[in-house]
Design an enzyme around this catalytic site. Structure first.
Site, mmCIF file in Angstrom:
data_model
loop_
_atom_site.group_PDB
_atom_site.id
_atom_site.type_symbol
_atom_site.label_atom_id
_atom_site.label_comp_id
_atom_site.label_asym_id
_atom_site.label_seq_id
_atom_site.Cartn_x
_atom_site.Cartn_y
_atom_site.Cartn_z
ATOM 1 N N GLY C 29 24.337 43.681 27.827
ATOM 2 C CA GLY C 29 24.903 42.422 27.337
ATOM 3 C C GLY C 29 24.364 41.986 25.986
ATOM 4 O O GLY C 29 24.885 41.043 25.395
ATOM 5 N N CYS C 238 55.526 42.028 41.418
ATOM 6 C CA CYS C 238 56.112 42.688 40.246
ATOM 7 C C CYS C 238 57.576 42.987 40.532
ATOM 8 O O CYS C 238 57.917 43.534 41.590
ATOM 9 C CB CYS C 238 55.360 43.980 39.950
ATOM 10 S SG CYS C 238 56.188 45.075 38.770
ATOM 11 N N CYS C 241 57.813 47.147 40.738
ATOM 12 C CA CYS C 241 57.165 47.977 41.751
ATOM 13 C C CYS C 241 56.743 47.206 42.995
ATOM 14 O O CYS C 241 56.249 47.789 43.947
ATOM 15 C CB CYS C 241 55.943 48.678 41.156
ATOM 16 S SG CYS C 241 54.511 47.582 40.960
ATOM 17 N N CYS C 263 54.269 44.259 35.999
ATOM 18 C CA CYS C 263 52.869 44.676 35.812
ATOM 19 C C CYS C 263 52.560 44.944 34.354
ATOM 20 O O CYS C 263 53.283 45.667 33.677
ATOM 21 C CB CYS C 263 52.584 45.989 36.544
ATOM 22 S SG CYS C 263 52.595 45.868 38.319
ATOM 23 N N CYS C 269 51.909 50.582 37.369
ATOM 24 C CA CYS C 269 53.254 50.221 37.830
ATOM 25 C C CYS C 269 54.093 51.471 38.069
ATOM 26 O O CYS C 269 54.760 51.599 39.093
ATOM 27 C CB CYS C 269 53.912 49.313 36.781
ATOM 28 S SG CYS C 269 55.404 48.493 37.335
#
Lengths: 366, 267, 282
Positions: C29, C238, C241, C263, C269
């Site tokens: 980080g 979605c 899909c 998606c 997807c």
């Protein structure tokens, strides 16, 4: 029926082909040659070299041609090319006192040893469009009238050295032989920064930005009472000491413009008053840039000279972080990239907030 | 609400010890050869006209400016003693957020003007690890009440507050972590007389309740009389007289101190 | 025509960048400054990600490049072509098949696995930047763990809106120590950062910083105990899909305001729709 949009790759190829066609323009018009650009748009080439941090007139001319005259785009091309070049060494400092001078003016003395040499300058032209330039083929200027005058003068003493002899101006501390100069193209800028790195940043910096910052100091945003001590333009030799030889060899002759500003004097209980300095140096004839650079250099020395830092022009983080046109151009223009996912997240939030608007907030739990 | 103050017990050494503190600004003397001891629970007033150096002393203590010379030692809550001039910046900043408070003359300098009053008061708590919004807000409400700012103002920006309220908010922001030492620069400066009186009452009450030690810089002798146990009188960067407040104000010895006291308008 | 080194950058530059990456991995980080080079792409368009990828990519890698979750957005195409030309490495659109994934603004829906590297493109690395413009000051704040001001911002959001108003680039604490900006991924993707089996590398070219989250590191999104971190959700699946629990793009399909939700992760997807099956009827 929805079908996902495909074909990005083909679209990009076609865009590049279209760009090449636009760049060429009307095929019945003669194509620009690099020599034409290098000779007749010399100041554009100068700017691209100094902000591109690479002295090569032919490459700079090519960049100007490839970028269709967009100089920031040209600078970008030169910088990207520079990344691929190996680093052979570091030259000795340029000796501008030994410059073969074509132009040299000073605003602080009416006359000075060697005189005021105007050289090829726009300064006293009347800005009237010259329609004779519209048609090519006018008679070239004869040698006696071409403004270059007698051959370049060497050994013109620098005005600052004259002031220095009297102790009127702060001396530049002589560099130690082993002193290492920072290199912004290899290491990131950190704050507080040293003057070597600051000057590098300003030399590479966007002329428009520096001009605005310099102008602002003159209008009171960090005013430092500048006088143009000396501006000189001409040829200097570049020397390098190869490790294998152990002595310096001249490897090139380049044209530079140097500006030394004389600024607000200061003194203290322990030392008498002296003028202070600002410095600017560029490739070629980019005089406006050299002057702006000198104004901003001096403004950024505020903290070192114990001045009250009251204005963004004196704030090194502000000036040095935003001076690079390539960084600025990239980030500003990156907004054109798709951001629809981030925007989608914002849409969700704004719709939720609008739906919740006006409903009483839950009481504070303690 | 009683607070167990760590320094409520008798201490064997001063909280803050200053010797030979000096600061120049170029050829001008900011302050010179300043020394004093501050004991737990004690309030020291530093009085003088503008240019006397009193603010310079405070700035040297808080580290806002770097002193040129002298020694400043502080006894921390855990009993260890630190030389403030040798302290690294990390430790100094930590000290200023925990055991010390600094109340500026202009509240804008000591507040975040663009966040709400509640956020201003809660910041130190959150910086020290408080992670419950409701409880942080509750503590903020407590403190706003203690400095007599109405509960309904907790979500307002300090810009919408009067000068006196901004000052009280600044005090709350500093005291929420119950510091041991507070530095105040003209805490009532620029406020209307009636507002001043209210603020002084508040300060006096808080200092007593919390057993605070404080160094208060002021040009106003009435403020000094009300708040300080002891005084330093400064002029031209030097301390010209020091002693118990009542003694210095009722029976000043140094000619300048006499001048200062006598020039205060009597009601 | 000069020939370029494998992956464009010279070996010394790659070494310099890898050293920065190692430092970043050692201090999760923490933003490591590095000597970012001028690349053939504009600053702001992924030069940091490209430099990191160029420094870690090898001949046997399989590279996937996505932007907004899609393989076929113009910038993803441009970057993928750049690496194809300068490395000859195999490229793929499959998250599962890739060993190295460079991404802008999304983490793939398909869970990553140990051994994969995800390189994220970062415009502004400094999480405190909007609260404190000075770099010299934010460096100190990180060193001293002075993050109070970030919680002040969250407090204000809750006070004003009843919730935290940050929806992407949502700040996190890495390994319990450093405050980090996870690049402009939607907060929806933040949970994928926590204890990921993959190595996460973050490159900011213009700002010249590299940071990292090593595999299996704790990454916590900032919140209050009584206002816990929440992700976006959609009320519908979605439209192509049928997936629920994936990040959906909103498309406007006609001038009557008709919308489709699809998606954003195109590979995810497509895999859910067996080859040859048409998209679900509207």
């Amino acid at each position: 029926m929805y079908v996902a949009v495909k074909g990005g790759e083909r679209a990009i190829d076609n865009a590049h082909r279209l760009l090449a066609r636009e760049r060429r323009g009307d095929p019945s018009v003669p194509e620009l040659s690099l020599a034409q650009i290098e000779q007749q748009l010399a100041l554009a080439v100068d700017r691209v070299m100094v902000e591109g941090s690479l002295h090569d007139r032919a490459l700079a001319a090519l960049a100007v041609k490839q970028s269709r005259g967009d100089l920031i785009e040209a600078i970008f091309l030169l910088r990207a090319y520079r990344t691929t070049l190996p680093r052979l060494g570091v030259s000795l400092p340029l000796d501008t006192a030994a410059m073969a001078v074509h132009r040299r003016v000073s605003a602080i003395f009416k006359d000075l040893p060697g005189g005021q040499i105007l050289g090829p300058t726009f300064d006293y032209t009347h800005r009237l469009l010259d329609f004779e330039l519209a048609d090519p083929g006018g008679a070239p200027a004869s040698p006696a009238e071409d403004g270059r005058g007698p051959q370049a003068q060497t050994s013109l003493p620098r005005v600052m050295d004259l002031l220095d002899r009297e102790g009127l101006i702060e001396s530049e501390p002589p560099a130690r032989d082993d002193a290492r100069v920072g290199d912004l193209t290899r290491e990131p800028l950190t704050f507080p920064s040293g003057r070597d790195v600051r000057l590098q940043n300003l030399a590479r910096g966007d002329e428009g930005f520096l001009l605005a910052m310099g102008y602002a100091t003159q209008r009171g945003y960090g005013r430092n009472h500048p006088f143009a001590g000396e501006i000189r333009h001409g040829e200097v030799t570049v020397s390098l000491t190869p490790e294998e030889l152990g002595f310096p060899v001249e490897i090139a002759t380049i044209t530079v413009t140097e500006c030394q500003m004389v600024n607000q004097f200061k003194g203290s209980a322990t030392s008498p008053a002296q003028f202070t300095r600002g410095y600017g140096l560029v490739f070629g004839g980019a005089e406006r840039k050299a002057m702006a650079m000198a104004l901003v250099d001096r403004a950024l020395r505020g903290r070192e000279l114990g001045e009250e830092v009251s204005s963004p022009t004196q704030d090194e983080e502000f000036v040095l972080s935003h001076s690079d046109s390539i960084e600025a151009s990239g980030f500003v223009q990156h907004l054109k990239l798709p951001h629809y996912v981030d925007f989608q997240s914002e849409l969700v939030l704004v719709r939720d907030l609008r739906a919740a608007h006006g409903t009483p907030r839950a009481p504070v739990v303690q | 609400m009683t607070i167990e103050h760590p320094s409520a017990t008798v201490a064997d050494r001063p909280l803050l010890s200053v010797r030979g503190l000096g600061k120049r600004y170029g050829a001008q003397i900011g302050c010179r050869d300043v020394g004093f001891d501050l004991w737990p629970g004690e309030v020291l007033g530093v009085v003088g006209e503008s240019g006397s150096g009193k603010t310079t002393v405070l700035d040297c203590l808080s580290g806002r400016v770097a002193a040129d010379g002298g020694q400043v030692t502080y006894t921390k809550a855990d009993g260890s003693v630190v030389d403030l001039r040798r302290l690294d910046e990390a430790a100094r900043r930590r000290l200023l957020r925990t055991e010390w408070g600094v109340v500026h003359q202009h509240a804008r300098e000591g507040l975040r003007m663009n966040v709400s009053a509640g956020a201003n008061v809660g910041e130190r708590l959150m910086a020290l690890g408080a992670r419950h919004y409701g409880r942080v807000r509750g503590r903020a409400l407590d403190w706003l009440a203690r400095v007599e700012i109405g509960e309904s103002r907790i979500d307002d920006l300090p810009e919408t507050f009067s000068g006196g309220m901004q000052q009280r908010l600044q005090i709350a922001r500093n005291l929420v972590t119950e510091p041991r030492l507070v530095l105040m620069d003209e805490p009532t400066g620029g406020l209307d007389v009636s507002v001043q009186a209210r603020l002084l009452d508040l300060l006096r009450g808080l200092v007593e309740d919390l057993g605070l030690s404080a160094v208060i810089v002021t040009h106003d002798l009435a403020v000094a009389r009300l708040l300080a146990h002891r005084l330093l009188v400064m002029r031209g960067g030097l301390v010209v007289e020091s002693g118990l407040t009542d003694q210095v104000l009722d029976d000043p010895q140094h000619p300048y101190a006499q001048l200062l006291v006598s020039s205060v308008l009597q009601p | 025509m000069t020939r370029y080194n494998f992956a464009y950058l010279d070996e010394q530059t790659k070494r310099m960048i890898r050293r920065a990456v190692l430092k970043a991995v050692a201090v999760p980080g923490y933003q490591v400054p590095f000597g970012s080079r001028e690349m053939p792409l504009s600053y702001g368009w992924g030069t940091g990600g490209v430099q990191v990828t160029a420094s870690v990519i090898g001949p046997t890698d399989v590279l996937k490049v996505i932007d907004q979750g899609a393989d076929d957005t113009t910038n993803a195409v441009s970057i993928r072509k750049f690496f194809a030309r300068t490395t000859g490495v195999a490229t793929t659109t499959s998250t599962e098949a890739a060993t190295l994934i460079q991404t802008r603004h999304r983490i793939p829906e398909t869970p990553l696995r140990e051994g994969q590297i995800l390189v994220l493109q970062v415009p502004i690395p400094e999480p405190l930047r909007w609260l404190e413009p000075r770099e010299a000051e934010t460096r100190k704040m990180h060193a001293l763990e002075e993050y109070g001001v970030m919680y002040v911002r969250l407090y204000e959001d809750i006070t004003r809106h009843g919730r935290v108003a940050q929806t992407y680039e949502y700040p996190v604490i890495v390994d319990g120590r450093y405050l980090m900006r996870p690049s402009p991924i939607p907060k929806f993707d933040n949970p994928k950062l926590d204890r990921s089996p993959a190595l996460l590398l973050f490159g900011a070219g213009r700002e010249k910083r590299i940071y990292a989250v090593p595999p299996w590191t704790r990454v916590k999104s900032l919140d209050f105990d009584d206002h816990p971190f929440e992700v976006e959700h959609w009320d519908r699946p979605c439209d192509l899909c049928g997936a629920r629990g994936a990040f959906l793009d909103e498309l406007i399909v006609d001038d009557k305001g008709g919308r489709l939700f699809i998606c954003s992760d195109t590979d995810f997807c497509a895999r859910r729709r067996p080859a040859g099956d048409p998209p679900r009827p509207m």
